[in-house]
Write a protein that holds these residues in place. Sequence first.
Motif, short mmCIF file in Angstrom:
data_model
loop_
_atom_site.label_atom_id
_atom_site.label_comp_id
_atom_site.label_asym_id
_atom_site.label_seq_id
_atom_site.Cartn_x
_atom_site.Cartn_y
_atom_site.Cartn_z
N GLU A 7 -74.31 -16.43 -47.65
CA GLU A 7 -73.00 -17.01 -47.12
C GLU A 7 -72.42 -16.14 -46.27
N ASP A 8 -71.73 -16.52 -45.04
CA ASP A 8 -71.32 -15.66 -44.38
C ASP A 8 -69.91 -15.50 -44.31
N ASP A 51 -76.45 -21.09 -47.50
CA ASP A 51 -75.68 -21.64 -46.65
C ASP A 51 -76.53 -21.86 -45.35
N GLY A 53 -75.37 -22.70 -42.09
CA GLY A 53 -74.87 -22.14 -40.86
C GLY A 53 -74.53 -20.74 -41.03
N LYS A 101 -69.97 -28.82 -48.65
CA LYS A 101 -68.71 -28.29 -48.76
C LYS A 101 -67.71 -29.09 -48.40
CA CA Z 1 -71.38 -20.37 -42.72
#
Ligand code: CA
Length: 220
Positions: A7-8, A51, A53, A101
Motif C-alpha cells: 500500500e503506497d 493495493d 494503484g 476502498k
Molecule cells: Ca494506491
Amino acid sequence: MRILVVEDEPTLAAQLAEALAAAGYVVDTAANGVDAHHLGATEPFDAVVLDLGLPGLDGLTVLRKWRAAGHAMPVLILTARDGWHEKVAGIDAGADDYLAKPFHMEELLARLRALIRRAGGHASAELVCGPLTLDTRSGRVSVDGRALALTSHEYRVLAYLMHHQGEVVSRSDLIEHIYAQDHDRDSNTVEVFVARLRKKLPDGMIETVRGLGYRLAGRP
Ligand code: CA
C-alpha cells in the motif's frame, strides 16, 4: 502467519500493519510495486494485501508476474470504490478476493482469515488438533476447553503449526513465518519458543522429527 501489505498510502499502510499485528500476524510492508514484487517472489507469505494503484509497477502487473512465476499465496486486492472493472481484471490476474476502498478493518481481517484457512484446507475458523483449539477470530487458544495464556511469539509458532498440523515444519519455515524480513532472525529462539509451548501443552503434542523439524500431533 506472515502477511505482506502492499500500500503506497502511508496512513492506510500503517493502519493495516497495526491491525494485522494486533491480530497476531507478522507483517512486512512495501510501498511500491517493485519492492512488492521482489518481496512476494523471494519470501514466503501466508497471504498478501495488494493495493492496485501503486508507483513503480502497478498492482495488477505485480500479481500477474507472481502468478506467472508460480507463486500461489492467497492475494486480496484493494480496489477503488466504483472500480468493478478493476475487480474483474484483478480476479482474472489471480486475485483470490477483493475489497473496495474504503473498507472496515474487521471485514479485511475476516476475509484474510478465510483466505488463509482455505489455503490450508481448513473449513472452519476454529482450528482443532486433538485437545487443542485455536480460534483464529479471537486468537484464543484452549486445551480441553481451558484457556491457555501464550506470548505473542508462542502464539505465532503455535498458529503456524496448527495451520500445518500433521506436517513436518522445519525450523527455517517457522522462522520465516514468525518474523518479518527486517527482524534479526535467530533459529535458537525458535527452539526456546517450542520448549515453552511444550510446557504449556499436553505432553507429546509437538514432536521433534530429527533433522527435519517439528510436527504437531493430534493424539499424543
Ligand atoms: Ca494506491
